[in-house]
Design an enzyme around this catalytic site. Structure first.
Site, mmCIF file in Angstrom:
data_model
loop_
_atom_site.group_PDB
_atom_site.id
_atom_site.type_symbol
_atom_site.label_atom_id
_atom_site.label_comp_id
_atom_site.label_asym_id
_atom_site.label_seq_id
_atom_site.Cartn_x
_atom_site.Cartn_y
_atom_site.Cartn_z
ATOM 1 N N HIS A 23 0.835 -1.205 0.000
ATOM 2 C CA HIS A 23 0.000 0.000 0.000
ATOM 3 C C HIS A 23 0.870 1.256 0.000
ATOM 4 O O HIS A 23 0.548 2.237 -0.671
ATOM 5 C CB HIS A 23 -0.917 -0.002 1.228
ATOM 6 C CG HIS A 23 -1.974 -1.052 1.168
ATOM 7 N ND1 HIS A 23 -3.234 -0.824 0.663
ATOM 8 C CD2 HIS A 23 -1.964 -2.348 1.531
ATOM 9 C CE1 HIS A 23 -3.947 -1.928 0.726
ATOM 10 N NE2 HIS A 23 -3.199 -2.874 1.254
ATOM 11 N N ASP A 118 -5.961 5.758 1.817
ATOM 12 C CA ASP A 118 -5.875 4.440 1.218
ATOM 13 C C ASP A 118 -7.259 3.781 1.269
ATOM 14 O O ASP A 118 -8.148 4.229 2.001
ATOM 15 C CB ASP A 118 -4.863 3.626 2.036
ATOM 16 C CG ASP A 118 -4.575 2.264 1.465
ATOM 17 O OD1 ASP A 118 -3.932 2.205 0.416
ATOM 18 O OD2 ASP A 118 -4.991 1.268 2.073
#
Length: 432
Positions: A23, A118
């Protein structure tokens, strides 16, 4: 945790990726492009809880580009929250949840203009909005999975059994059907926390001001676009509302016409055509399948996308796949449509909209209206709606309307550009 940020005039963006290098690295690459190509200052907020050696080495590197400030979020104590049996997504989401505690004070001190989160740090959206910070989601997975994720709340409401037990592939709007055998691990068992966490975050994607997708059109064309000028966008402004009977006729037309469409569906009202004016968006929990014709959502999902209550109108009108705009002809909508070169299927409801519709059809030549015979009731029938939809989407007259609309798009760009008529008008006011 050092928070000092240079006080220059550069736009300031903060990134808040989830745990794990899978990520963090896409977010970091995005941040580098903003710094290099757009002269933006970045604060990169790093979750340090249970950080790997690779993560520590990466963010302690002396090669971090100028313009990116690394800000470490203090580690959280997870000893009583997770154990060796906690599955990966649950661990990510629990870590994020515990790491949120110092985030308010960090954001208040750093004071970014924009926060980019995110797909698994969506709780920060609420905090950013409380602090009047614009917030965007960076979806680091594929556009196909993004489309599936946006559709997941609908699947969760409408499908009772496990998705993996369905006898057919899952038809995700705008994408190829997804085989149940290929479904990601987190949605294969709806009874466990992994699924509940995934659904929680995917349902919150729409709360962001926008979504950045980590892909490009040549790589995922089915997920990212339909053919040019092939989609009919149907929305009645921020307040327009149809009666139950009229909404049914419109839905039947969309199905009969076999055109690709995006329908912003709003709970019907038999009382007022402007019933939603002061409460637009309040009915987002009223599922369109409840008030649209039975089976309509299922039958049209290969060609249609149905959005509850509200959609980003200007963004959709600006997409190259949008071929026509079925609109109530509020003036803001007219300007947005024509400034993007999109002709209008005029459906006026209230206020001055009938005047606007007539002007656009007879005076400007960029619109067409359904014909309602004198003496007929006010409901426009499905056959007439289908006629004008096919006219504007398929026929030669539609091509003429589209050509004229694209000419006006260029004219609008010229008027707004340096030295254009609108630009000069504002300059004269500023110089007074």
């Amino acid at each position: 945790m050092e928070l000092e940020v240079s006080s220059n005039n550069k736009p300031h963006v903060a990134f808040h990726p989830g745990p794990g290098m899978g990520h963090m690295i896409p977010h970091f690459e995005f941040a580098k492009r903003l710094v290099k190509n757009h002269n933006i200052l970045v604060s990169f907020l790093v979750i340090t809880t249970d950080a790997s050696a690779a993560q520590n080495q990466f963010f302690e590197s002396p090669n971090i580009p100028q313009g990116i400030r690394i800000i470490n979020i203090p580690p959280a104590d997870m000893s009583n929250i997770i154990d060796q049996n906690t599955l990966v997504l649950s661990r990510i989401c629990l870590t994020v949840q515990e790491s949120l505690k110092p985030l308010r004070s960090i954001l208040m001190e750093v004071n970014p203009k924009v926060l980019i989160v995110d797909l698994f740090t969506s709780q920060a959206i609420d905090l950013a909005k409380q602090l009047s910070i614009s917030v965007y989601s960076f979806y680091t997975a594929s556009a196909g999975l993004l489309a599936f994720s946006l559709y997941l709340p609908t699947l969760d409401r409408e499908v009772e059994e496990e998705f993996v037990d369905l006898p057919h592939p899952i038809n995700v709007p705008g994408c190829r059907p997804e085989r149940t055998v290929d479904l990601l691990d987190q949605v294969r068992n709806r009874k466990i926390d992994e699924y509940k966490w995934f659904l929680f975050h995917m349902a919150r994607l729409r709360l962001a001001d926008g979504i950045f997708e980590n892909s490009w059109e040549d790589l995922e064309p089915l997920a990212l676009k339909a053919p040019p000028d092939s989609v009919l966008f149907v929305v009645f402004g921020s307040g327009g509302t149809l009666t139950s009977e009229q909404l049914t006729e419109l839905a039947w037309d969309l199905e009969m016409s076999e055109q690709r469409f995006i329908l912003v569906a709003r709970k019907p009202s038999d009382a007022s055509a402007s019933a939603a004016f002061f409460n637009v968006g309040n009915d987002q929990n009223d599922y369109p399948s409840v008030y649209l014709p039975e089976g309509f959502v299922e039958r049209t999902k290969r060609v249609g996308i149905i959005v509850s209550s509200w959609a980003p109108q200007a963004a959709i009108l600006g997409h190259g796949s949008t071929g026509a705009f079925l609109s109530h002809c509020g003036w803001n909508s007219c300007l947005e449509s024509l400034s993007h070169g999109v002709p209008i299927l005029a459906w006026p409801l209230y206020a001055e909209q009938k005047m606007n519709a007539t002007q656009l059809e007879d005076g400007v030549g960029v619109a067409v209206k359904p014909v309602v015979q004198k003496g007929e009731k006010k409901v426009i029938g499905r056959v007439e709606i289908e006629r004008v939809v096919r006219l504007i989407m398929e026929g030669g007259e539609g091509m003429v309307l589209r050509s004229r609309a694209k000419q006006l798009k260029l004219s609008a760009e010229k008027a707004l550009s340096y030295g254009g008529s609108s630009y000069n008008s504002v300059c004269r006011v500023v110089d007074i």
